[in-house]
Design a protein around this motif. Structure first.
Motif, short mmCIF file in Angstrom:
data_model
loop_
_atom_site.label_atom_id
_atom_site.label_comp_id
_atom_site.label_asym_id
_atom_site.label_seq_id
_atom_site.Cartn_x
_atom_site.Cartn_y
_atom_site.Cartn_z
N SER A 151 -11.08 -1.84 -5.27
CA SER A 151 -10.59 -2.33 -4.00
C SER A 151 -11.38 -3.55 -3.57
CB SER A 151 -10.69 -1.24 -2.92
OG SER A 151 -12.04 -0.90 -2.72
N VAL B 210 2.36 5.43 -8.18
CA VAL B 210 2.10 5.36 -6.74
C VAL B 210 1.75 6.75 -6.24
CG1 VAL B 210 3.03 4.73 -4.50
CG2 VAL B 210 3.70 3.43 -6.53
N GLU B 211 0.62 6.85 -5.55
CA GLU B 211 0.20 8.13 -4.99
C GLU B 211 1.11 8.52 -3.82
OE1 GLU B 211 -2.07 10.12 -6.15
OE2 GLU B 211 -2.54 8.75 -7.81
N GLN C 122 -3.07 -0.72 -8.13
CA GLN C 122 -2.32 0.37 -8.75
C GLN C 122 -2.53 0.27 -10.25
OE1 GLN C 122 -0.61 2.86 -7.35
NE2 GLN C 122 -1.15 2.14 -5.31
N ALA D 91 -3.76 -6.28 3.60
CA ALA D 91 -3.51 -5.13 2.74
C ALA D 91 -3.79 -5.54 1.32
CB ALA D 91 -2.06 -4.66 2.89
N TRP E 214 -4.90 -3.79 -2.31
CA TRP E 214 -5.13 -2.52 -2.97
C TRP E 214 -4.66 -2.62 -4.41
CZ3 TRP E 214 -0.24 -0.29 -3.95
CH2 TRP E 214 0.80 -0.82 -3.21
N GLY F 52 2.55 9.12 -0.36
CA GLY F 52 2.20 8.51 0.91
C GLY F 52 1.82 7.06 0.83
N GLU F 53 1.61 6.55 -0.39
CA GLU F 53 1.26 5.14 -0.55
C GLU F 53 2.53 4.29 -0.56
OE1 GLU F 53 -1.58 3.73 -0.53
OE2 GLU F 53 -2.91 5.48 -0.63
N PRO F 54 2.45 3.03 -0.11
CA PRO F 54 3.63 2.16 -0.15
C PRO F 54 4.02 1.83 -1.57
CG PRO F 54 1.68 0.91 0.48
CD PRO F 54 1.27 2.35 0.48
#
Length: 475
Positions: free
Chosen positions: A22, A172-173, A115, A111, A113, A175-177
């Protein structure tokens, strides 16, 4: 002038294909500039990719040299430059922007992040149902046909030949966008004596963003509701400055289409020439207006799927770079090969491997059969030693080795394979047959043919005729 010092651990210490980190929170302007400099950090090693997904506002250009690098699992990334400061023009606010009723300031918050993608790239990606292999072909043909007269795609790999690539599948976890999915095509372009980079990307479901100071210099709205943003600017990393101009269209169907021209160098470029932003703003506007690039455009029923690229990950070479002239000599030699077979495309379609400037390769189908052929050619290779088949260490590989009259060493190998468990329908396995010729000069030509049962790959004599064709020993 906006500046920040990048974390070398983020940009230069990523190895092995399983690393994602991150980034501290930055202002949108700074984050946006860093964001698109790292829009897609794709590490392709043993089938594993890592994508950094970040805020896109404002947007410096997507370019292979600044937004993607590739390393093998055993290769260390280069050290960060001594001066790792990232600079962009200072943003003036308050300000006015033509076509914008309201201009927002660069504000805090971003934002950023990451993946991790662990799947091989494929056009039929269920995460992005709007995109497919035939759609990529339609988009590629429309883009290439729309290039202005006198602008030509320069020599490069399949990924850097203005061909729309697959959208990587990501994990994608809960709850993640969702990760934005970008179908991208890029290439170095030549115009007269200048060379520059063109990158085009297409995404679906993107709303029109607000006008943010520093990210848009002009906004227009057409009669069909398409909003088009324009920016011309620069960014620096250390002492290297990149100039760019970029146009983004937001269509009513949710398409976001961006075309960026810059004087940056393409990923692993071997092309020489004066660097410049080859395309004008008006030419970029014409590209983003192409109806075929909209995500809801109808794909003609007879549109074929994309041609397969060569198996780049099978090739790792520390040989000398191969430029367009050398590749042309090799293709000329392959164009003269006649073994009473037809190929689609032709054998003379060598281009750079995606990740190695010292390898050219191609993949073709043998028309009317279930066989295919892969060809790779590289220089700087050691002449193999003819093995002693009576040596207890000899493991029956290759099947045969011989020294030709000119001193070249020819090797023949076969590798059968089976699927386990065996599928209820379709083939249960197949065979790969390979002929490799290494010349005393260091040029190595490998010709592989593959077929699944009950089909057979091409025979040794046919592969041998290709691998020993006159004119291939030029590296």
């Amino acid at each position: 002038m906006g500046t920040f010092h990048s974390d070398p651990a983020l940009t230069s210490r990523i190895t092995g294909g399983r690393y994602c980190r991150s980034v501290p929170s930055l202002s949108p302007r700074r984050a946006g500039v860093l964001a698109d400099a790292l829009t897609i950090v794709s590490i392709v090693a043993l089938g594993i990719g890592v994508a950094a997904v970040v805020n896109r506002s404002p947007s410096p250009p997507e370019s292979p040299e600044s937004s993607r690098f590739v390393v093998a699992a055993t290769t260390e990334a280069p050290a960060a430059p001594a001066d790792s400061t990232y600079r962009t023009p200072e943003v003036t606010f308050p300000t006015t922007i033509p076509g914008c009723d309201v201009v927002e300031p660069p504000s805090e918050g971003s934002a950023i992040w990451g993946q991790i993608s662990t799947s091989a790239d494929a056009y039929d990606n269920p995460q992005y149902p709007w995109y497919s292999g035939p759609r990529s072909v339609m988009m590629t043909e429309a883009l290439q046909q729309a290039l202005p007269e006198g602008v030509n795609v320069q020599f490069g790999s399949h990924r850097e030949s203005l061909v729309f690539q697959p959208i990587p599948q990501t994990s994608v976890e809960p709850g993640e966008p969702a990760v934005p999915g970008w179908a991208s095509a890029s290439a170095e372009m030549g115009r007269g004596g200048t060379v520059g980079l063109l990158s085009v990307s297409v995404s679906a479901g993107t709303p029109v963003p607000p006008c943010v100071a520093g990210s848009v210099q002009e906004r227009t709205t057409s009669s069909d509701g398409t909003v088009t943003d324009v920016i011309e600017s620069w960014y620096e990393y250390g002492t290297d400055r990149t100039n760019f101009r970029s146009v983004t269209a937001y269509a009513p169907d949710g398409s976001e289409i961006t075309a960026t021209a810059s004087d940056a160098e393409g990923f692993r470029s071997v092309n020489a020439g004066k660097r410049d932003t080859v395309l004008t703003l008006e030419e970029l506007k014409a590209i983003v207006a192409l109806p075929e690039l909209r995500v809801t455009a109808s794909v003609p029923a007879n549109t074929p799927g994309p041609m397969a690229g060569c198996d780049e990950m099978a090739y790792m070479s520390d040989g000398p770079p191969i430029d367009a002239d050398a590749a042309q000599k090799l293709n000329d030699a392959l164009a003269d090969v006649d073994i009473d077979e037809q190929f689609e495309p032709g054998l003379n379609t060598l281009r750079l491997a995606d990740f190695w400037t010292g390898v050219v390769c191609t993949h073709v189908d043998v028309v009317g059969t279930g066989a295919d052929i892969s060809i790779s050619i590289m220089g700087g290779q050691d002449l193999p030693t003819v093995p002693d088949i009576y040596d207890p260490a000899y493991d029956n590989r290759p099947l045969a080795t011989e020294t030709l009259d000119d001193g070249a060493v020819l090797q023949i190998d076969e590798m059968p394979y089976s699927y386990s468990p065996a599928p209820q329908e379709g083939s249960t396995g197949g065979l790969r047959r390979t002929v490799t010729v290494t010349y005393q000069s260091g040029t190595q030509v490998e010709v592989r043919s593959h077929a699944e049962r009950p089909d057979e790959p091409l025979g040794v004599n046919a592969l041998r005729a290709i691998a020993t064709a006159d004119g291939l020993d030029v590296l």
